[in-house]
Motif scaffolding. Structure first.
Motif, PDB file in Angstrom:
ATOM      1  N   TRP A  78       1.001  -1.494   0.047  1.00 44.65           N
ATOM      2  CA  TRP A  78       0.241  -0.192  -0.303  1.00 44.65           C
ATOM      3  C   TRP A  78       1.365   1.322   0.052  1.00 44.65           C
ATOM      4  CZ3 TRP A  78      -4.496  -0.776  -0.782  1.00 44.65           C
ATOM      5  CH2 TRP A  78      -4.957  -2.349  -1.154  1.00 44.65           C
ATOM      6  N   ASP A 106       0.393   3.737   1.712  1.00 43.13           N
ATOM      7  CA  ASP A 106      -0.123   4.576   2.652  1.00 43.13           C
ATOM      8  C   ASP A 106      -0.197   3.400   3.894  1.00 43.13           C
ATOM      9  OD1 ASP A 106      -0.732   5.856   4.656  1.00 43.13           O
ATOM     10  OD2 ASP A 106      -2.044   6.688   4.682  1.00 43.13           O
ATOM     11  N   ASP A 143      -2.662   3.228   7.198  1.00 46.01           N
ATOM     12  CA  ASP A 143      -3.896   3.489   7.351  1.00 46.01           C
ATOM     13  C   ASP A 143      -5.088   2.305   7.136  1.00 46.01           C
ATOM     14  OD1 ASP A 143      -6.607   4.912   6.329  1.00 46.01           O
ATOM     15  OD2 ASP A 143      -5.810   5.171   3.981  1.00 46.01           O
ATOM     16  N   ARG A 161      -8.641   1.538   5.513  1.00 44.35           N
ATOM     17  CA  ARG A 161      -8.691   0.574   3.852  1.00 44.35           C
ATOM     18  C   ARG A 161      -9.678   0.157   2.916  1.00 44.35           C
ATOM     19  NH1 ARG A 161      -4.184   1.576   2.400  1.00 44.35           N
ATOM     20  NH2 ARG A 161      -3.146   0.460   3.938  1.00 44.35           N
ATOM     21  N   SER A 162     -10.382   0.600   1.819  1.00 45.88           N
ATOM     22  CA  SER A 162     -11.142   1.339  -0.070  1.00 45.88           C
ATOM     23  C   SER A 162     -10.192   0.402  -0.407  1.00 45.88           C
ATOM     24  CB  SER A 162     -11.548   2.304   0.374  1.00 45.88           C
ATOM     25  OG  SER A 162     -11.832   2.143  -0.934  1.00 45.88           O
ATOM     26  N   ASP A 178      -8.077   2.078  -2.478  1.00 49.09           N
ATOM     27  CA  ASP A 178      -6.411   2.445  -2.082  1.00 49.09           C
ATOM     28  C   ASP A 178      -5.868   2.563  -3.366  1.00 49.09           C
ATOM     29  OD1 ASP A 178      -7.909   3.682   0.071  1.00 49.09           O
ATOM     30  OD2 ASP A 178      -7.158   2.592   1.487  1.00 49.09           O
ATOM     31  N   LEU A 179      -4.227   3.393  -3.367  1.00 48.63           N
ATOM     32  CA  LEU A 179      -3.530   2.802  -4.284  1.00 48.63           C
ATOM     33  C   LEU A 179      -1.842   2.155  -3.227  1.00 48.63           C
ATOM     34  CD1 LEU A 179      -3.730   7.124  -5.093  1.00 48.63           C
ATOM     35  CD2 LEU A 179      -4.270   5.510  -6.130  1.00 48.63           C
ATOM     36  N   MET A 207      -4.436   1.707  -8.276  1.00 51.58           N
ATOM     37  CA  MET A 207      -5.472   1.729  -7.238  1.00 51.58           C
ATOM     38  C   MET A 207      -5.706  -0.421  -7.139  1.00 51.58           C
ATOM     39  SD  MET A 207      -9.089   3.413  -7.744  1.00 51.58           S
ATOM     40  CE  MET A 207      -8.776   3.464  -9.778  1.00 51.58           C
ATOM     41  N   SER A 227      -4.530  -4.822   4.948  1.00 51.15           N
ATOM     42  CA  SER A 227      -5.361  -5.185   3.200  1.00 51.15           C
ATOM     43  C   SER A 227      -6.375  -6.334   3.431  1.00 51.15           C
ATOM     44  CB  SER A 227      -3.816  -6.433   2.129  1.00 51.15           C
ATOM     45  OG  SER A 227      -3.229  -5.759   2.187  1.00 51.15           O
ATOM     46  N   ASP A 275     -17.463  -3.392   0.205  1.00 50.17           N
ATOM     47  CA  ASP A 275     -16.628  -2.329  -0.723  1.00 50.17           C
ATOM     48  C   ASP A 275     -16.651  -3.034  -2.139  1.00 50.17           C
ATOM     49  OD1 ASP A 275     -13.385  -0.693  -0.687  1.00 50.17           O
ATOM     50  OD2 ASP A 275     -13.548  -2.158  -2.415  1.00 50.17           O
TER      51      ASP A 275
END
Length: 149
Positions: A8, A10, A13, A16-17, A20-21, A45, A123, A129
């Motif tokens: 990830w 970040d 964080d 998580r979504s 996310d990058l 992503m 993760s 989601d």
């Protein structure tokens, strides 16, 4: 030996979504191709990109496509997978070649890389989601469609 490793952008964080990058790094016996450390930034992503990567590999290995250009979601990072002779797949990262890999080795390595990354507690995507649902469906389809998975 072929390997896929992900991280990830970040790592800290907690919320998580699926959008996310993060970064992917592909390693073969002949080289490495990574989205990290490039300018402009080529983070993607990850969960959405996994879907595109698995769908593209499935098309080349089991669907009759001669090649697939994988482009990370919301990124300019790309790899080209091209079917070769005797069940081998040639992998190109820009102008650099990662060589040819047996299709079953490539599929196993990518599947293992995605599944081990997504199995990490940091993760975990929340239930409901959208990217999680797409990824879970793609993983099932990939295992069913690609021989030996």
């Amino acid at each position: 030996m072929f390997r896929l490793e992900c991280e990830w952008l970040d790592a800290q964080d907690p919320g998580r979504s699926g959008f996310d990058l993060g970064h992917m790094t592909f390693t073969s016996d002949t080289g490495t191709c990574t989205s990290k450390g490039r300018s402009p930034d080529q983070a993607m992503m990850l969960a959405v990109s996994f879907v595109g990567l698995l769908d593209g590999l499935q098309a080349v290995v089991a669907g009759g496509a001669k090649e697939h250009l994988f482009v990370g979601a919301d990124s300019s990072f790309s790899l080209r997978f091209k079917r070769g002779k005797k069940g081998r797949i040639a992998i190109q990262c820009g102008t650099a070649s990662l060589g040819e890999v047996e299709s079953d080795e490539l599929c196993r390595a990518v599947l293992e890389g995605v599944e081990s990354f997504m199995a990490r507690p940091e993760s975990a995507l929340p239930p409901g989601d959208a990217a999680r649902g797409d990824l879970e469906m793609t993983l099932r389809e990939f295992r069913r469609a690609v021989p030996g998975m």
